[in-house]
Design an enzyme around this catalytic site. Structure first.
Site, mmCIF file in Angstrom:
data_model
loop_
_atom_site.group_PDB
_atom_site.id
_atom_site.type_symbol
_atom_site.label_atom_id
_atom_site.label_comp_id
_atom_site.label_asym_id
_atom_site.label_seq_id
_atom_site.Cartn_x
_atom_site.Cartn_y
_atom_site.Cartn_z
ATOM 1 N N ILE A 44 0.835 -1.200 0.000
ATOM 2 C CA ILE A 44 0.000 0.000 0.000
ATOM 3 C C ILE A 44 0.868 1.246 0.000
ATOM 4 C CG2 ILE A 44 -1.666 1.337 1.331
ATOM 5 C CD1 ILE A 44 -2.826 -1.294 2.322
ATOM 6 N N CYS A 45 1.889 1.267 0.821
ATOM 7 C CA CYS A 45 2.759 2.436 0.880
ATOM 8 C C CYS A 45 3.494 2.633 -0.437
ATOM 9 C CB CYS A 45 3.769 2.286 2.019
ATOM 10 S SG CYS A 45 4.778 3.759 2.304
ATOM 11 N N PHE A 46 3.907 1.550 -1.049
ATOM 12 C CA PHE A 46 4.607 1.633 -2.323
ATOM 13 C C PHE A 46 3.729 2.269 -3.393
ATOM 14 C CE2 PHE A 46 8.235 -1.500 -1.825
ATOM 15 C CZ PHE A 46 9.190 -0.637 -2.327
#
Length: 264
Positions: free
Chosen positions: A124-126
């Protein structure tokens, strides 16, 4: 958009090799993302500016395609050179875009430094939007999107020579003119174009040459022309007619289309 989808299909079927396509637009065209709801669009303004309107196969927000070079590429998602991570794959393939800008003396860079890509992060952060942006002095200068279907990765993007912010913001519905103006002013602080950065304008042919060389350098490849058969051109035209020219595809998301089908 039909051509892009056909490229994905043909590569999946082994009918064409990994392929890079450049194209332009005969009329200003507003494309919206696969999941985006059309209710945010001011269709009276779309008609006023004689714009085309189409839904893309890829996600993301609306893009006004006008004075720009657009590219699309397809490659096997299991190709050894393609990382499984969406962000890392974007980083690899967009080296061609980066080198193209260098050929025009545009000092752009990725919003997220290369060193950040090597850190372990959640999926998700990527996939935060900032990872997908190419910027000059902190301002976004191109828009890009990906999809993976039928074992193929397709990436396409918009490389604007200039931006018409007045047209762009007229094409959206706002609660008030004050809100529209505020958002337009904010956008001007966040986005830029080749003409704004360099003070120069470029033709489609000049852009194509610069970015063709850019992709060859950035991806360490040699590009050769691909000629389509008459049957393939007919396939593109048929898909355009049956899908990308239809109100059902363009004005409704998948969920909305399913709701309409259930109601009927």
């Amino acid at each position: 958009m039909a051509f892009d989808e056909c490229m994905l299909r043909w590569h999946s079927q082994g009918k064409i090799p990994p392929t890079l396509r450049f194209y332009g637009w005969s009329k200003p065209t507003l494309s919206i993302g696969y999941f985006q709801r059309a209710k945010t669009i001011n269709f009276q303004a779309v008609e006023k500016y004689a714009c085309e309107f189409v839904r893309r196969l890829t996600g993301g927000s609306a893009v006004l395609h006008d004075d720009e070079l657009t590219y699309s590429l397809v490659i096997d998602e299991h190709d050894p050179s393609i990382p499984k991570s969406v962000t890392k794959a974007y980083y690899i393939l967009s080296q061609g875009v980066l080198e193209g800008y260098k050929n025009l003396n545009v000092p752009c860079e990725f919003a997220i430094p290369e060193r950040e890509l090597d850190k372990e992060r959640s999926a998700i952060c990527f996939e935060k939007p900032s990872f997908y942006e190419m910027v000059v002095d902190g301002k976004k200068i191109s828009g890009n999107a990906q999809t993976r279907k039928q074992g193929v990765l397709m990436q396409h993007g918009s490389i604007p020579v200039s931006l018409d912010n007045n047209m762009l913001f007229d094409l959206f519905a706002f609660s008030s003119e004050k809100s529209r103006q505020r958002r337009k002013e904010q956008f001007a602080q966040k986005a830029t174009s080749i003409k704004e950065v360099t003070g120069k304008s470029y033709t489609y042919e000049q852009m194509k040459v610069a970015f063709k060389k850019g992709f060859e350098t950035g991806l360490d490849i040699h590009l050769s022309p691909l000629k389509l058969s008459e049957e393939q051109w007919k396939e593109v035209q048929e898909l355009a007619h049956t899908k990308y020219e239809t109100d059902m595809w363009n004005y409704y998301t998948t969920k909305e289309r399913e709701t309409i089908a259930t109601a009927n």
